[in-house]
Design a protein around this motif. Sequence first.
Motif, PDB file in Angstrom:
ATOM      1  N   SER A  42       5.092   1.576   7.601  1.00  0.00           N
ATOM      2  CA  SER A  42       5.928   0.701   8.608  1.00  0.00           C
ATOM      3  C   SER A  42       6.330   1.192  10.421  1.00  0.00           C
ATOM      4  N   MET A  43       7.479   2.079   9.410  1.00  0.00           N
ATOM      5  CA  MET A  43       8.180   2.686  11.419  1.00  0.00           C
ATOM      6  C   MET A  43       7.292   3.786  11.699  1.00  0.00           C
ATOM      7  N   ALA A  44       5.607   3.868  10.821  1.00  0.00           N
ATOM      8  CA  ALA A  44       4.849   5.261  11.864  1.00  0.00           C
ATOM      9  C   ALA A  44       4.146   4.008  12.125  1.00  0.00           C
ATOM     10  N   VAL A  45       3.611   2.726  11.967  1.00  0.00           N
ATOM     11  CA  VAL A  45       2.876   1.567  12.772  1.00  0.00           C
ATOM     12  C   VAL A  45       3.453   1.554  14.162  1.00  0.00           C
ATOM     13  N   ALA A  46       4.981   1.364  13.734  1.00  0.00           N
ATOM     14  CA  ALA A  46       5.757   0.846  15.321  1.00  0.00           C
ATOM     15  C   ALA A  46       5.784   1.737  15.953  1.00  0.00           C
ATOM     16  N   GLY A  47       5.915   3.055  15.821  1.00  0.00           N
ATOM     17  CA  GLY A  47       5.445   4.476  16.162  1.00  0.00           C
ATOM     18  C   GLY A  47       4.449   4.365  17.581  1.00  0.00           C
ATOM     19  N   THR A  50       4.516   1.748  19.668  1.00  0.00           N
ATOM     20  CA  THR A  50       4.692   2.053  20.785  1.00  0.00           C
ATOM     21  C   THR A  50       4.267   2.927  22.136  1.00  0.00           C
ATOM     22  N   ASP A  62       4.268  -8.524  19.255  1.00  0.00           N
ATOM     23  CA  ASP A  62       4.978  -8.681  17.725  1.00  0.00           C
ATOM     24  C   ASP A  62       4.226  -9.413  17.462  1.00  0.00           C
ATOM     25  N   ILE A  65       0.402  -8.296  16.244  1.00  0.00           N
ATOM     26  CA  ILE A  65       0.188  -7.225  14.384  1.00  0.00           C
ATOM     27  C   ILE A  65       0.134  -7.843  13.131  1.00  0.00           C
TER      28      ILE A  65
ATOM     29  N   ARG B 130      13.498  -1.100  20.200  1.00  0.00           N
ATOM     30  CA  ARG B 130      12.534  -1.512  20.520  1.00  0.00           C
ATOM     31  C   ARG B 130      11.744  -1.311  19.420  1.00  0.00           C
ATOM     32  N   GLN B 131      11.519  -0.059  19.009  1.00  0.00           N
ATOM     33  CA  GLN B 131      10.744   1.042  17.835  1.00  0.00           C
ATOM     34  C   GLN B 131      11.025   0.391  16.538  1.00  0.00           C
ATOM     35  N   MET B 132      12.936   0.543  16.564  1.00  0.00           N
ATOM     36  CA  MET B 132      13.659   0.204  15.494  1.00  0.00           C
ATOM     37  C   MET B 132      12.969  -1.926  14.827  1.00  0.00           C
ATOM     38  N   ARG B 134      10.571  -3.558  16.202  1.00  0.00           N
ATOM     39  CA  ARG B 134       9.338  -3.235  15.634  1.00  0.00           C
ATOM     40  C   ARG B 134       8.809  -3.275  14.442  1.00  0.00           C
ATOM     41  N   ALA B 135       9.640  -2.592  13.937  1.00  0.00           N
ATOM     42  CA  ALA B 135       9.246  -1.792  11.942  1.00  0.00           C
ATOM     43  C   ALA B 135      10.011  -2.477  11.426  1.00  0.00           C
TER      44      ALA B 135
END
Lengths: 87, 226
Positions: A42-47, A50, A62, A65, B130-132, B134-135
């Motif tokens: 999930s962190m990589a998807v958020a990255g 972005t 959001d 997604i 924002r990125q955190m 979203r995660a």
Amino acid sequence: MHSDIDLQLRRILTDVLGLKPGQAETFDAETGLFGHLPELDSMAVAGLLTEMEDRLDILIEDDEIDGELLETYGSLLAFAEAKRAEA
Amino acid sequence: MTPQTWPCPLPGGETAQEYALAFDKERTGRLLIVPALFDEANRMRRLTVETMRRLDAAGIDSMLPDLPGTNESLQPLLGQTIDGWKTAVRSAVSHFGATHVLGVRGGCLLVPDMLPGWLYAPVRGANILRQMMRARILVSREIGREESRSELVSLAETGGITLAGYDLGADLFAGLNALEPTASSDLTAIEQETVGGSGLWMRAEPSESANQADALAATIAIGIRQ
């Protein structure tokens, strides 16, 4: 011939996933992403999203997604191209 | 390279011994590095330390302190504030007698404007959050809970929030959300094009690049020698 967005998206995936040069070139519409690539959590998807926003100059809500969006390279590319057309 | 501790002021007025990685041979060029924040701290650590090794070989001392609540610090992250972190950085600058500073990614938000130095790939505080957020929204959705960004922001601003495993207090969240990289005519931004390749902070798995460490160290060493 790949479109500009296609080329940029392959470059973004290369950067985020640390792919070897040329590896993203082998992706086709059916290439599986989320659920097929263990590093895409999930962190990589958020990255990744972005990075797509910054480099493709798009805004991703959001609620847009979901699992399908990231299922294959083809679905992600179609989404990016639709977003660019809106921008 | 030696691990050291340094006396770090805490928001409550007390002092904690925080850890720092140092190449300290009491040379004239002394660089204090403010590390990247949160998840990016892990992904940028290897490149940061490899850059320090090259600076050492080039005759330049460098120090990489932990901010309270980060890395090896025994302080809880919850309760840390932006002002507290800025005070900690200034205190490290003076403890180590730094002549130059380098901010890495989110560290560029906390670099003081009193010394010459560099901002490597600076990022706005709001973009980190924002990125955190979203995660967190993605993880919540996987377990069938819908959260919106505006809900998360109001939650964070009232009672603090846990994002990607990091406990952020309301003060830290609000402070970070409004924070821009330090602006000073003595601070030069180093963009990724200068370093070459793609930024390692965006990698899904932490990685390293000898070429990027070479380029970063060369840019800094040339600047310090001038």
